[in-house]
Design an enzyme around this catalytic site. Sequence first.
Site, mmCIF file in Angstrom:
data_model
loop_
_atom_site.group_PDB
_atom_site.id
_atom_site.type_symbol
_atom_site.label_atom_id
_atom_site.label_comp_id
_atom_site.label_asym_id
_atom_site.label_seq_id
_atom_site.Cartn_x
_atom_site.Cartn_y
_atom_site.Cartn_z
ATOM 1 N N TYR A 83 124.549 -6.018 -44.002
ATOM 2 C CA TYR A 83 125.828 -6.622 -43.609
ATOM 3 C C TYR A 83 127.016 -5.959 -44.306
ATOM 4 O O TYR A 83 128.161 -6.272 -43.974
ATOM 5 C CB TYR A 83 125.834 -8.126 -43.906
ATOM 6 C CG TYR A 83 124.959 -8.932 -42.966
ATOM 7 C CD1 TYR A 83 123.577 -8.881 -43.074
ATOM 8 C CD2 TYR A 83 125.501 -9.729 -41.964
ATOM 9 C CE1 TYR A 83 122.763 -9.603 -42.216
ATOM 10 C CE2 TYR A 83 124.699 -10.456 -41.100
ATOM 11 C CZ TYR A 83 123.332 -10.392 -41.237
ATOM 12 O OH TYR A 83 122.526 -11.106 -40.387
ATOM 13 N N LYS B 77 111.226 -6.270 -49.422
ATOM 14 C CA LYS B 77 110.371 -5.228 -48.831
ATOM 15 C C LYS B 77 110.459 -3.998 -49.727
ATOM 16 O O LYS B 77 110.793 -2.883 -49.303
ATOM 17 C CB LYS B 77 110.821 -4.964 -47.388
ATOM 18 C CG LYS B 77 109.976 -3.999 -46.597
ATOM 19 C CD LYS B 77 108.684 -4.558 -46.014
ATOM 20 C CE LYS B 77 107.843 -3.430 -45.439
ATOM 21 N NZ LYS B 77 106.514 -3.869 -44.949
ATOM 22 N N ASP C 3 107.163 -9.082 -44.591
ATOM 23 C CA ASP C 3 106.239 -9.173 -43.457
ATOM 24 C C ASP C 3 105.129 -10.180 -43.754
ATOM 25 O O ASP C 3 104.800 -11.026 -42.912
ATOM 26 C CB ASP C 3 105.694 -7.789 -43.062
ATOM 27 C CG ASP C 3 105.181 -6.967 -44.240
ATOM 28 O OD1 ASP C 3 105.610 -7.198 -45.386
ATOM 29 O OD2 ASP C 3 104.338 -6.080 -44.019
ATOM 30 N N ASP D 90 118.414 -14.140 -42.815
ATOM 31 C CA ASP D 90 118.812 -14.445 -41.437
ATOM 32 C C ASP D 90 117.566 -14.669 -40.576
ATOM 33 O O ASP D 90 117.434 -15.706 -39.905
ATOM 34 C CB ASP D 90 119.626 -13.264 -40.904
ATOM 35 C CG ASP D 90 120.091 -13.448 -39.472
ATOM 36 O OD1 ASP D 90 120.632 -14.524 -39.170
ATOM 37 O OD2 ASP D 90 119.920 -12.523 -38.661
ATOM 38 N N ASP E 86 115.556 -18.329 -39.448
ATOM 39 C CA ASP E 86 115.437 -18.634 -38.018
ATOM 40 C C ASP E 86 113.968 -18.800 -37.617
ATOM 41 O O ASP E 86 113.653 -19.611 -36.742
ATOM 42 C CB ASP E 86 116.093 -17.539 -37.172
ATOM 43 C CG ASP E 86 117.564 -17.856 -36.879
ATOM 44 O OD1 ASP E 86 118.200 -18.518 -37.715
ATOM 45 O OD2 ASP E 86 118.068 -17.444 -35.818
HETATM 46 C C1 LIG Z 1 102.165 -0.982 -46.152
HETATM 47 C C2 LIG Z 1 103.499 -0.959 -45.451
HETATM 48 C C3 LIG Z 1 104.265 0.289 -45.818
HETATM 49 C C4 LIG Z 1 103.350 -1.101 -43.938
HETATM 50 C C5 LIG Z 1 104.682 -1.087 -43.230
HETATM 51 O O1 LIG Z 1 105.681 -1.671 -43.707
HETATM 52 O O2 LIG Z 1 104.740 -0.481 -42.150
HETATM 53 C C6 LIG Z 1 102.589 -2.355 -43.468
HETATM 54 O O3 LIG Z 1 103.315 -3.509 -43.731
HETATM 55 C C7 LIG Z 1 102.311 -2.254 -42.001
HETATM 56 O O4 LIG Z 1 102.938 -2.968 -41.217
HETATM 57 O O5 LIG Z 1 101.479 -1.434 -41.619
HETATM 58 C C1 LIG Z 2 126.361 -14.367 -35.785
HETATM 59 C C2 LIG Z 2 125.646 -13.560 -36.838
HETATM 60 C C3 LIG Z 2 126.555 -12.484 -37.378
HETATM 61 C C4 LIG Z 2 125.070 -14.430 -37.938
HETATM 62 C C5 LIG Z 2 124.341 -13.609 -38.993
HETATM 63 O O1 LIG Z 2 123.622 -12.643 -38.679
HETATM 64 O O2 LIG Z 2 124.473 -13.951 -40.167
HETATM 65 C C6 LIG Z 2 124.120 -15.542 -37.469
HETATM 66 O O3 LIG Z 2 122.938 -15.017 -36.963
HETATM 67 C C7 LIG Z 2 123.816 -16.446 -38.617
HETATM 68 O O4 LIG Z 2 122.699 -16.418 -39.136
HETATM 69 O O5 LIG Z 2 124.709 -17.190 -39.032
#
Ligand SMILES: CC(C)[C@H](C(=O)O)[C@@H](O)C(=O)O
Ligand SMILES: CC(C)[C@H](C(=O)O)[C@@H](O)C(=O)O
Lengths: 326, 326
Positions: free
Chosen positions: A120, A167, A199, A223, A227
Amino acid sequence: MTHDIAVIPGDGIGKEVTPAAVEVLEALEIDFEFHEAEAGDAVQAETGEALPEETYDLAASADATLFGAAGDTAADVILPLREAVDSFVNVRPATAYPGVDAVRPETDLVFLRENTEGVYAGHEDRLSDDVSTLTRVVTESASRRLAEFACDFVADRDADGFTVVHKANVMRETDGRFRDAIADVADEHGVETDEVLMDAFATRVCLDPDQFDVVVCPNLAGDVLSDLAAGLVGGLGLLPSANIGPERALFEPVHGTAPDIAGEGVANPAATILSAAMLVEYLGYDEAGMAIREAVETTLEEGPRTPDLGGDASTEDVTAAIVDRL
Amino acid sequence: MTHDIAVIPGDGIGKEVTPAAVEVLEALEIDFEFHEAEAGDAVQAETGEALPEETYDLAASADATLFGAAGDTAADVILPLREAVDSFVNVRPATAYPGVDAVRPETDLVFLRENTEGVYAGHEDRLSDDVSTLTRVVTESASRRLAEFACDFVADRDADGFTVVHKANVMRETDGRFRDAIADVADEHGVETDEVLMDAFATRVCLDPDQFDVVVCPNLAGDVLSDLAAGLVGGLGLLPSANIGPERALFEPVHGTAPDIAGEGVANPAATILSAAMLVEYLGYDEAGMAIREAVETTLEEGPRTPDLGGDASTEDVTAAIVDRL
Ligand SMILES: CC(C)[C@H](C(=O)O)[C@@H](O)C(=O)O
Ligand SMILES: CC(C)[C@H](C(=O)O)[C@@H](O)C(=O)O
C-alpha cells in the site's frame, strides 16, 4: 466533554447504515457533536473529487470518524482517510454470532493489520512496455509501533499472546524484518507470540479457527486474511473495523456499498453499529461499547432481522430494536 | 519412447510418498526411466547445499520431475527447481472428494498461478536501519503467457471461461497490467473472463466455492488462495500440483514434510499420486491419468485409508490398493 465525530456515509448502503449507527450513538448519554461530510462516487461525479478537501480536513481534525462505504472510488477515499487519521493499525474482529449461519461458527478472531505500508506504500513504475514494478516497503518503526499496539491489545483482551503472520520464507528481507521487529517488541513486553506463514494460515484458519485469537499481519495479508475470516463467519455483513491513529481514529464496516440492495432500506446496519461500538470504546466509554455490542447480539439472535439474515425487517426496524435494547 | 523422470523425494514424508507415486507410475504400461536425486534439509546438513547442482541439472534436463517435499529449506529447493523447468504456471486443482470431511464439500476449483514473478522476483534491499523494500515485478509477457495457457486450459476442461483475481484497486500499475494483459489475450481467443479482487475472492470462495471454476492469479495470490481452497476441501493432504514449462514440468504435492508423522510409514500418498496423474497427462497419456485419478478416488471413498483420514492403513497399503485398482 464534547466529542467531535465526522460522519461520512459515502455511497450505496453507506447512506443507510451510517445514519443508523448515528441513531445508536445519539441514544447514548455521551456528548457527541456530529459533522457530516461527503465522499465517494456520487461526489466525484459531481465535483471531480472522490474525497473533497473539507472531508479530509474534517477527518483529520475530528476526535473520531464514522465512515460508511464508497463504490468504485473506494481506494481513493479510504486510503487517504486512513492517512488523515494517521492510522497505523486496522483492527478487524471476525466473530461468528449465534443465530447467523456461519461456515465456521467457532470463529472468534481479531486481526491487527499494519495500516500504512507494505504494497500500500504505492510506489509503482512502468519501466518499459513489458515491465511494471511496485516497491513494497516495510519499516522497523511501523512494525515496532504495530507490535507495541498488539502487546497492549492482548493485555486488554486477556489473551495469551498473538500470532504473527508473514511470508518471510520468500520475502526474507521485508517480511523477515516485520517478523523479527515484532518478536523483539513482544519479547521486551514478555508477550508470547507464535508465527505462521501466510499460506499456511489460510489453510489452518479454515480447518480450525479456534487455534488462533489475535493475529498480527502486514497490510495486504491483513486485508485478505480478514476477508477470509469474514467468509468463515458468514459474510462481510457483520464485520466492524477500526483504523487507529495516535490521536484520532476512523471506524467503518468491512462491507462495501452493496449496489444490489442500496436504496431499498433493508441493509443490515449491524457492522456499522458494531463499528460505532468500537468508536465509543476508543473514546473511553467501555460500558457503552459493551451495551451496544450486547444489543446487537441480542437482535441478531432474537430479531428483527434484515433479509441478508433471512428476515424481512428494514434497516430502520433493526436499528430501533437495537436502540430499544440499549 | 522412453520418458526420463527425475525423482526428488526430499525430506520427511517426501521420502515415503514419492516412492509410492513411483510405484504407481511403474504399474502403468508406459516406458519411464527414473533418475533419483537429493534435495532438502538432509542434503544441506551433509553438503551445505539444499539443492545440489546435479539435482538442478537433472530437473532441467528430464522430461518431467516428481518432487516430494522439503523442510526448512523448502524455498531454497522449490523456487530454483521451478526455474530449472522454466515453469511459468503452477496448476493447483482443489477438489473435495467424497468420503473426505470437507468444510465445503462442493469445492472443485483449479488455480492457475503465475509462477515466475510478482513478489517472488525476489529483489529486496535494506535501505537503512529503518527501511526495507521488495520490488514486485509484473510483466506483460509473463501475464500474456499465463493467459494463453489459461485459454487452452479452459478449452480442454470445457469450462465456460476463467476468473482473474487481482488487487488492481491498490496495485494499479502492476496488477492493472496483469488484469488488462490477461483480459486482452482472453478477448483474442474469445474466452469469457470475469474479475474479482483478491480480498473479495477470499470471502466469496468460503461462502460459495461453486461460483468459481478456473481461477487465474498472480504468484502470491495463487499461493495463498489455493491454500485457502485446501482448507475448504479438508487440508493439504490431497492436493496435487503441476509446475508447467514450455519443455518440461515438475509435479509436487502441495503439502509439506509433515515432521510429526515422518518415518512412521503412515503418510497419505494421495496428493503425490494425484501429482503423478498430472505428470502422465502432461506427457500425453490422458487415459492413464484418468485411471490413476479414479483409482485414488475409489480408494478415498472405499479405503483403505491412512490415519489423517480416520483409517489405520499404511502408506504401503493405500498404494497397493491404488495399484490394484488401476
Ligand atoms: C515453500 C514456498 C516457497 C512455496 C511458495 O511460496 O510457493 C510453497 O508455499 C508453495 O506454495 O509451493
Ligand atoms: C478499498 C480497498 C482499498 C480496501 C483495502 O484494500 O484496504 C478494502 O479492501 C478494505 O479492506 O478496507
